[in-house]
Design a protein around this motif. Structure first.
Motif, PDB file in Angstrom:
ATOM      1  N   HIS A 142      -4.502   6.556  -4.266  1.00  0.00           N
ATOM      2  CA  HIS A 142      -4.035   5.606  -5.286  1.00  0.00           C
ATOM      3  C   HIS A 142      -4.364   6.121  -6.692  1.00  0.00           C
ATOM      4  O   HIS A 142      -3.526   6.039  -7.604  1.00  0.00           O
ATOM      5  N   PHE A 143      -5.559   6.658  -6.848  1.00  0.00           N
ATOM      6  CA  PHE A 143      -5.948   7.195  -8.150  1.00  0.00           C
ATOM      7  C   PHE A 143      -5.080   8.393  -8.535  1.00  0.00           C
ATOM      8  O   PHE A 143      -4.653   8.526  -9.690  1.00  0.00           O
ATOM      9  N   LEU A 144      -4.787   9.271  -7.566  1.00  0.00           N
ATOM     10  CA  LEU A 144      -4.010  10.471  -7.860  1.00  0.00           C
ATOM     11  C   LEU A 144      -2.543  10.161  -8.141  1.00  0.00           C
ATOM     12  O   LEU A 144      -1.882  10.910  -8.869  1.00  0.00           O
ATOM     13  N   THR A 145      -2.052   9.086  -7.564  1.00  0.00           N
ATOM     14  CA  THR A 145      -0.601   8.834  -7.655  1.00  0.00           C
ATOM     15  C   THR A 145      -0.246   7.679  -8.567  1.00  0.00           C
ATOM     16  O   THR A 145       0.943   7.362  -8.697  1.00  0.00           O
ATOM     17  N   GLY A 155       0.784  -1.220   0.000  1.00  0.00           N
ATOM     18  CA  GLY A 155       0.000   0.000   0.000  1.00  0.00           C
ATOM     19  C   GLY A 155       0.811   1.261   0.000  1.00  0.00           C
ATOM     20  O   GLY A 155       0.282   2.346   0.160  1.00  0.00           O
ATOM     21  N   SER A 156       2.139   1.178  -0.167  1.00  0.00           N
ATOM     22  CA  SER A 156       2.950   2.383  -0.180  1.00  0.00           C
ATOM     23  C   SER A 156       2.748   3.142  -1.472  1.00  0.00           C
ATOM     24  O   SER A 156       2.319   2.603  -2.476  1.00  0.00           O
ATOM     25  N   LEU A 157       3.067   4.415  -1.405  1.00  0.00           N
ATOM     26  CA  LEU A 157       2.897   5.232  -2.596  1.00  0.00           C
ATOM     27  C   LEU A 157       3.974   4.971  -3.632  1.00  0.00           C
ATOM     28  O   LEU A 157       3.814   5.273  -4.803  1.00  0.00           O
ATOM     29  N   ASN A 168      -3.840  -6.435  12.855  1.00  0.00           N
ATOM     30  CA  ASN A 168      -4.961  -6.894  12.040  1.00  0.00           C
ATOM     31  C   ASN A 168      -5.065  -6.072  10.769  1.00  0.00           C
ATOM     32  O   ASN A 168      -4.829  -4.856  10.777  1.00  0.00           O
ATOM     33  N   ASP A 169      -5.447  -6.739   9.677  1.00  0.00           N
ATOM     34  CA  ASP A 169      -5.600  -6.045   8.402  1.00  0.00           C
ATOM     35  C   ASP A 169      -6.818  -5.122   8.443  1.00  0.00           C
ATOM     36  O   ASP A 169      -7.864  -5.469   8.993  1.00  0.00           O
ATOM     37  N   VAL A 170      -6.640  -3.955   7.851  1.00  0.00           N
ATOM     38  CA  VAL A 170      -7.712  -2.974   7.767  1.00  0.00           C
ATOM     39  C   VAL A 170      -7.985  -2.703   6.297  1.00  0.00           C
ATOM     40  O   VAL A 170      -7.050  -2.451   5.521  1.00  0.00           O
ATOM     41  N   ASP A 171      -9.242  -2.747   5.905  1.00  0.00           N
ATOM     42  CA  ASP A 171      -9.603  -2.522   4.508  1.00  0.00           C
ATOM     43  C   ASP A 171      -9.256  -1.100   4.082  1.00  0.00           C
ATOM     44  O   ASP A 171      -9.287  -0.171   4.897  1.00  0.00           O
ATOM     45  N   PRO A 172      -8.935  -0.914   2.802  1.00  0.00           N
ATOM     46  CA  PRO A 172      -8.646   0.437   2.314  1.00  0.00           C
ATOM     47  C   PRO A 172      -9.853   1.361   2.506  1.00  0.00           C
ATOM     48  O   PRO A 172     -11.003   0.953   2.352  1.00  0.00           O
ATOM     49  N   THR A 173      -9.553   2.601   2.848  1.00  0.00           N
ATOM     50  CA  THR A 173     -10.599   3.610   2.988  1.00  0.00           C
ATOM     51  C   THR A 173     -10.738   4.369   1.685  1.00  0.00           C
ATOM     52  O   THR A 173      -9.948   4.194   0.746  1.00  0.00           O
ATOM     53  N   TRP A 174     -11.727   5.251   1.638  1.00  0.00           N
ATOM     54  CA  TRP A 174     -11.913   6.048   0.423  1.00  0.00           C
ATOM     55  C   TRP A 174     -10.724   6.967   0.194  1.00  0.00           C
ATOM     56  O   TRP A 174     -10.400   7.297  -0.954  1.00  0.00           O
ATOM     57  N   VAL A 175     -10.043   7.356   1.285  1.00  0.00           N
ATOM     58  CA  VAL A 175      -8.842   8.189   1.140  1.00  0.00           C
ATOM     59  C   VAL A 175      -7.737   7.392   0.454  1.00  0.00           C
ATOM     60  O   VAL A 175      -7.017   7.925  -0.408  1.00  0.00           O
ATOM     61  N   SER A 197       3.062  -3.889  -7.605  1.00  0.00           N
ATOM     62  CA  SER A 197       2.853  -3.109  -6.382  1.00  0.00           C
ATOM     63  C   SER A 197       2.306  -1.728  -6.687  1.00  0.00           C
ATOM     64  O   SER A 197       1.454  -1.213  -5.969  1.00  0.00           O
ATOM     65  N   ALA A 198       2.800  -1.110  -7.757  1.00  0.00           N
ATOM     66  CA  ALA A 198       2.336   0.232  -8.113  1.00  0.00           C
ATOM     67  C   ALA A 198       0.871   0.244  -8.509  1.00  0.00           C
ATOM     68  O   ALA A 198       0.166   1.236  -8.295  1.00  0.00           O
ATOM     69  N   LEU A 199       0.388  -0.853  -9.076  1.00  0.00           N
ATOM     70  CA  LEU A 199      -0.995  -0.914  -9.553  1.00  0.00           C
ATOM     71  C   LEU A 199      -1.941  -1.510  -8.520  1.00  0.00           C
ATOM     72  O   LEU A 199      -3.150  -1.580  -8.771  1.00  0.00           O
ATOM     73  N   THR A 200      -1.415  -1.937  -7.394  1.00  0.00           N
ATOM     74  CA  THR A 200      -2.229  -2.609  -6.379  1.00  0.00           C
ATOM     75  C   THR A 200      -2.473  -1.675  -5.207  1.00  0.00           C
ATOM     76  O   THR A 200      -1.578  -0.954  -4.776  1.00  0.00           O
ATOM     77  N   ILE A 201      -3.692  -1.716  -4.690  1.00  0.00           N
ATOM     78  CA  ILE A 201      -4.017  -0.946  -3.482  1.00  0.00           C
ATOM     79  C   ILE A 201      -4.433  -1.920  -2.388  1.00  0.00           C
ATOM     80  O   ILE A 201      -5.261  -2.804  -2.608  1.00  0.00           O
ATOM     81  N   GLU A 202      -3.825  -1.799  -1.255  1.00  0.00           N
ATOM     82  CA  GLU A 202      -4.158  -2.642  -0.114  1.00  0.00           C
ATOM     83  C   GLU A 202      -4.293  -1.771   1.115  1.00  0.00           C
ATOM     84  O   GLU A 202      -3.727  -0.675   1.193  1.00  0.00           O
TER      85      GLU A 202
END
Length: 901
Positions: free
Chosen positions: A708-711, A253-255, A696-703, A683-688
Motif C-alpha cells: 500500500h505504501f509503495l503503490t 484492498g485492491s491495488l 472470514n476477514d483477515v487483518d492486513p499483514t505487513w506485506v 478506495s485508493a487511500l484505504t487498506i483492508e
C-alpha cells in the motif's frame, strides 16, 4: 587537453569535464543536472529502483485499462432468433464483441500495451535519428520469449499432483501459434533478406496489415468456417452455464481501487457451498471442490470418455433452465473472454489459489485390483493331475476363474500317453515331460511305455450357481487326440450381462473315453465367473438446489460416479425442513411430499428428481428461506451411496437475481458500493485485509501495508481516471492508455540510462530487464489461471496470439511511422540487423520446439498442463526454462560479439 560537456538551462549552464574524448556521456530526457558526475554504481542502483517502482505503476495502470476493456467487451445487443422447436421467433441478447476478436484486439492490446507503447514512443521521440538497436523491438522479442517459454514452464507445474488440463479451443491455438512463428519469420525476412538493414514502406504496411488478416482468420476458425453454425447458434441460448457476475464494485484492498468484475455465478455458488460444507459433513460437501475439480474427478473414473462428455454436456444443458436474462443485464456476462483478465485482477489483489482436489480414480482402481486378485488366487490354488495317469484323460487343473467381461474361457484337456520307467520323473501337468510344443508328443527317453493310437473323449458343461444361457453358454462335444497329440483346448462362451451380482460357478466334466483310454483325476473342473461389473456410487450433484417459482418445480440431479455397469435402483424421499410437505399443494403445504424408486439403466450417468412446489411461496425476509431435504437410500446390490446422500432444496431462492444477491451477501458484499470518482480516491487511500477460504476477514499483514505504501501514489493517480460506468468505459479506456503511455516513456528513458551506466547493451537490456518487468504480472496471472480455470486457454492458450499482436502492432506501427517520416524527408529507415537477426533466429527455433512440446504433451500426457507423472511434468517444465536461458545466453553473447552465429 580537457574535454567537457556543456548543458544549458534557463538560469545558467553546467560544464562536465571528461577524462578523454572517448568517455561515454549518458544522456536522457529525464537526466538530473550533472548526473554523469555521480558514481556509476550508485546511479545504476537508483535507476533499477526507479524502474521497479514504475513497473508497479504500469501494473496498476494496465489493470485499470483491462477493466475498461472488460466492460466494453461485455456489452450486448438484442437480436431476433427463430426457435425451430417452438416454431416462433424471439429476442435474445448476444455479445457485441466476438470472443476471439476481442481476445486478439482489445484484450491482447491490454496485456501487451506496455511493450507496444514502448516501441511506438521510442520511435516517435527519435524520428530521423540513428539510435542503433531499438529497445522497444528487443523488449517485444524478450517478452515473447518469456511469455512462451517461462510462463508455459510455470503453468505446467502449477497444477496439483495428478491433475491435467487441456486447451479447449485447440484449433484457434494452432492457428495463433502458426501466426506467431510466421510473425518472427517475417521480421527476419524483412530485416535480413528482402531489404537488408532497411525497412521499406511496403514492408511496414504489410506488417501492420497482417493484424486484420490474422484477426479475420482466427474469427473464421473460431466459427468453424461456419460449417457448424447451427450448432453455434443453439449454444447461444444455453442457460447460465457461464454467467459472470458484474458487481461494478471496487474490490477491497485492491491495488487499483477500480471496479473489478467478479467470477462466474456457478463458480461463486460452488465456492459458497464448499464453505458451507465445512459445517455440513452430512451432505459430503467437504469434498466437493471447485467446479473444475469436480469435472476432473469425474474424468478420472472408470466411466468412458464418451459417457463422460455426454454427462457434462447434459448437465450444462439442464442447469438453471428458464433463464431470466432481462433481469440480469446489469449483473451478468455470458462469456469466457475475460478469464485471464480476471486472474490478472486476482494477482493484483493477492488472491489465493484453489484447494487440493479429490480424485475419483482410487476406488475404481481398488475394485479392479480386488477382482484381479480373486482370479489369480483361484487359478493359483488349482490342483494339477495326480495319481496313476497313463492312458487317461484329465483337465490341466481342477479349477479355473474368468472375468465376466472376458467373453470366453479356454480350458486345457490332457491325454497322458507316456508311462515313465520306475524311478523316472513324475508326469507333469501337460502329461508328458518330453512333450514337444504345440500339443505334439514324442517318445520320451525316460518313458517305459507309450500309449499309441487315436483316442476320443466327450466333455460337457453342468450348471452350478451359474446358469446356462444366463451366465455361460451350454457346451458339449467330442475331442479326438491323434497318435502324436496329448493336449487340446475347448472354448466355453461366458455371457456378460453387465449387471452386478455375486460370483457364480459351473462345472465341466469328461466322460465316455474310448479305444482303451480312461478318465483320470481331475475329471471335473470348476469354473468361477468373477463379476467385474461396477455399478458405481450415487450422490447428489450439489448439496443445495433452488426452486423455479415460474414452473413450480425444484429439480435436483443425482449423478453416478466410479462405474456405470448394469441396472441400479434406489429409493428416494423428501423430508420436511422449514417447508411443510403434503399430498397436495395447499395453504399450509409448500411442496408435494414425494417418495419413489429411482432407476438407472446401464451406462446412464445422471437422473433428475422433480418435486412440485407452491408457486406463490413468499416469506418475510427475517424468516429466511423455506427448505426441505431430498435423500437417497437402499441402492441395489453392488451399488453404493456417496457422501452427498442428501441435498437441501430452497423454495424461494429460485430466480437468478436472488441467487446472485445470495452469493454476494455470502461473500460479505451486502451492499453495492459507490464507484463514483470520490469513492475511487477513498478506495485508493484505504487498506483492508483479505478474506480466507471460509469467508472470514483477515487483518492486513505487513506485506499489505508495504505494498500500500509503495503503490499509493500510482493508485491516487489511477483514481483520477473516470470510473468505468461513464460513457460505456470509453473515457477509462483512453485515459488509462495515456497513463500507461506516460509511464512507458519513463521506462524507455530509464532503460537506455541503465544500459549506459552499467555497460549493458540495449538489446540485452530489452530482452532481460524490460521484458521481465512488463511480463511478470502476466506470469502470476497465468499461474493463477492454470490453477483455478477449467481449461488451459486462459493460462497459455492466449500467449501465442499476444506474441503475434506484439509484432504486427508493436513493430508495424513504429515501422509505418518511421517509413512515412522517411518518405516525407527523402531518407531511408535503417535498422541494425546483426543482433536482431540472431535473436529472432534463436527465438524462432526455440519457440517452434516449445509448441511441438506442448502438442506432444497433449497427445501423450493428456493435456498441455500438469500430468500424473511427476518426472514428465517437471522435466518438460525445466526443459522450457532451459530454452529461455539458452535464448538469453546466446543473444547476450552475440550482442557482445563473443560468438557469431
Amino acid at each position: 587537453m580537457a574535454f567537457f560537456k556543456r548543458t544549458d538551462y534557463d538560469d545558467g549552464y553546467i560544464v562536465e569535464y571528461l577524462s578523454s574524448n572517448t568517455s561515454e556521456v549518458c544522456k536522457s530526457r529525464i537526466s538530473l543536472p550533472a548526473d554523469n558526475l555521480w558514481n556509476d554504481g550508485v546511479r545504476g542502483f537508483l535507476y533499477l529502483l526507479a524502474m521497479g517502482y514504475i513497473f508497479l505503476g504500469i501494473a496498476i495502470a494496465s489493470d485499470i485499462f483491462m477493466n475498461s476493456i472488460e466492460i466494453m467487451t461485455s456489452k450486448k445487443r438484442t437480436v431476433i432468433r427463430y426457435d425451430p422447436e417452438k416454431g416462433e421467433a424471439h429476442e435474445v441478447q448476444v455479445l457485441v464483441w466476438n470472443e476471439t476478436v476481442a481476445n486478439l484486439t482489445l484484450m491482447a492490446l491490454g496485456s501487451s500495451a506496455p511493450e507496444i507503447l514502448l516501441a511506438v514512443i521510442e520511435t516517435a521521440t527519435n524520428l530521423g535519428e540513428d539510435i542503433g538497436d531499438s529497445l522497444g523491438t528487443f523488449t517485444i522479442l524478450g517478452s515473447a520469449a518469456f511469455n512462451l517459454l517461462v510462463i508455459s514452464s510455470v503453468c505446467i507445474v502449477s497444477l496439483e499432483p495428478g491433475q491435467t488440463k487441456r486447451i479447449k479451443e485447440f484449433g484457434v491455438f494452432l492457428m495463433t501459434a502458426t501466426w506467431s512463428l510466421w510473425a518472427y519469420i517475417w521480421m527476419l525476412l524483412v530485416v535480413q533478406y528482402i531489404s537488408p538493414g532497411v525497412i521499406d514502406p511496403w514492408e511496414a504496411w504489410v506488417t501492420l496489415g497482417y493484424m486484420p488478416v490474422f484477426v479475420v482468420l482466427a474469427y473464421c476458425q473460431d466459427n468453424g468456417w461456419w460449417i457448424t453454425k447451427c450448432k453455434k447458434d443453439s449454444q447461444v441460448e444455453d442457460s447460465h452455464a457461464n454467467v459472470r457476475i458484474m458487481t461494478h464494485q471496487a474490490r477491497k484492498g485492491s491495488l487499483t481501487g477500480h471496479a473489478i468484475p467478479g467470477k462466474e455465478l456457478h463458480v461463486l455458488e460452488a465456492e459458497r457451498q464448499q464453505r458451507l460444507s465445512h459445517n455440513d459433513k452430512g451432505t459430503g460437501g467437504a469434498e466437493m471442490g471447485s467446479v473444475s475439480e469436480r469435472l476432473n474427478v469425474e474424468k478420472g473414473t472408470k466411466e468412458p470418455q464418451a459417457f463422460a462428455r455426454a454427462s457434462f454436456q447434459k448437465a450444462d444443458e439442464l442447469s438453471d433452465e428458464g433463464s431470466s436474462e432481462s433481469l440480469l443485464h446489469d449483473y451478468i456476462e455470458k462469456t469466457s473472454m475475460a478469464v485471464r483478465a480476471q486472474f490478472r485482477h486476482a494477482v493484483v489483489s493477492a488472491m489465493t489459489g484453489n484447494k487440493k482436489m479429490r480424485t475419483g480414480s482410487g476406488k475404481a482402481s481398488a475394485r479392479f485390483a480386488e477382482v484381479v486378485q480373486t482370479v489369480q488366487n483361484i487359478n493359483i490354488k488349482g490342483k494339477m493331475p495326480t495319481g496313476e495317469l497313463f492312458g487317461k484323460f484329465t483337465f490341466a487343473s481342477d479349477r479355473y476363474a474368468v472375468l465376466e467381461s472376458t467373453g470366453t474361457l479356454d480350458v486345457d484337456i490332457l491325454f497322458h500317453r507316456n508311462l515313465p520307467k520306475p524311478g523316472g520323473k513324475t508326469p507333469i501337468a501337460n502329461g508328458d515331460a518330453g512333450a514337444a510344443k504345440g500339443g505334439k508328443v514324442a517318445p520320451a527317453s525316460g518313458a517305459e511305455q507309450t500309449f499309441s493310437g487315436d483316442v476320443t473323449v466327450e466333455y460337457e458343461t453342468r450348471e452350478g450357481s451359474a446358469k446356462a444361457g444366463k451366465d455361460f453358454k451350454y457346451t458339449q462335444g467330442f475331442l479326438t487326440f491323434k497318435e502324436n497329440e496329448f493336449q487340446k483346448s475347448i472354448t466355453i462362451p461366458i455371457i456378460n450381462d453387465q449387471q452386478f451380482e455375486n460370483d457364480v460357478d459351473f462345472y465341466i466334466i469328461l466322460k465316455n473315453p474310448n479305444n482303451g483310454s480312461n478318465i483320470g483325476d481331475p475329471s471335473v473342473t470348476r469354473v468361477t465367473i468373477v463379476d467385474d461389473d461396477e455399478p458405481g456410487e450415487f450422490l447428489f450433484e450439489t448439496p443445495h438446489c433452488y426452486a423455479d417459482l415460474k414452473t413450480g418445480k425444484v429439480s435436483c440431479r443425482v449423478v453416478r460416479e466410479h462405474g456405470f455397469d448394469g441396472k441400479v435402483t434406489m429409493e428416494y424421499s423428501t423430508i420436511d425442513g422449514t417447508a411443510s410437505g403434503g399430498k397436495d399443494i395447499g395453504p399450509n403445504v409448500d411442496y408435494v411430499h414425494t417418495e419413489g424408486i429411482l432407476t438407472f439403466t446401464h451406462a446412464e450417468t445422471s437422473k433428475t428428481i422433480d418435486i412440485n412446489i407452491k408457486k406463490d411461496a413468499k416469506i418475510a425476509d427475517e424468516e429466511g428461506s423455506k427448505n426441505f431435504i431430498i435423500a437417497i437410500k437402499n441402492p441395489s446390490l453392488g451399488a453404493k451411496i456417496g457422501q452427498r446422500s442428501a441435498t437441501v432444496c430452497h423454495i424461494n431462492k429460485e430466480s437468478v437475481d436472488d441467487r446472485i444477491a445470495d452469493v454476494i451477501n455470502a461473500e460479505g458484499e451486502e451492499e453495492e458500493e459507490d464507484v463514483s470518482w470520490g469513492a475511487q480516491f477513498v478506495s485508493a487511500l484505504t487498506i483492508e485485509g483479505s478474506t480466507d477460504e471460509d469467508g472470514n476477514d483477515v487483518d492486513p499483514t505487513w506485506v499489505d501495508y508495504l505494498l500500500h505504501f509503495l503503490t499509493i501514489l500510482w493508485k491516487v493517480i489511477g483514481a483520477c481516471v473516470p470510473p468505468t460506468k461513464y460513457l460505456g468505459a470509453w473515457p477509462t479506456f483512453v485515459l488509462s492508455l495515456l497513463y500507461i503511455g506516460a509511464l512507458t516513456f519513463l521506462v524507455e528513458q530509464l532503460g537506455h540510462l541503465i544500459g549506459c551506466v552499467i555497460g549493458l547493451k540495449t538489446s540485452v537490456t530489452g530482452i532481460t530487464i524490460i521484458a521481465l518487468g512488463t511480463s511478470l504480472p502476466d506470469t502470476f496471472a497465468s499461474r493463477t489461471a492454470a490453477r483455478q480455470d477449467e481449461h488451459a486457454d486462459a493460462a497459455i492458450g492466449n500467449v501465442t496470439g499476444s506474441n503475434s499482436v506484439n509484432v504486427f502492432l508493436g513493430l508495424g506501427l513504429p515501422w509505418v511511422l518511421s517509413t512515412s517520416y522517411g518518405l516525407a524527408t527523402g531518407t531511408e529507415y535503417k535498422v541494425p540487423s546483426g543482433n536482431l537477426t540472431q535473436s529472432v533466429i534463436i527465438f524462432t527455433i526455440l519457440g517452434f520446439l516449445c509448441i511441438v512440446l506442448l502438442i506432444l504433451r497433449r497427445k501423450f500426457v493428456g493435456g498441455e498442463l500438469g500430468g500424473s507423472n511427476a518426472y514428465v511434468k517437471w522435466g518438460t517444465s525445466i526443459l522450457l526454462l532451459l530454452f529461455w536461458c539458452i535464448y538469453i545466453l546466446l543473444s547476450s553473447l552475440k550482442a557482445y560479439d563473443v560468438i557469431s552465429l
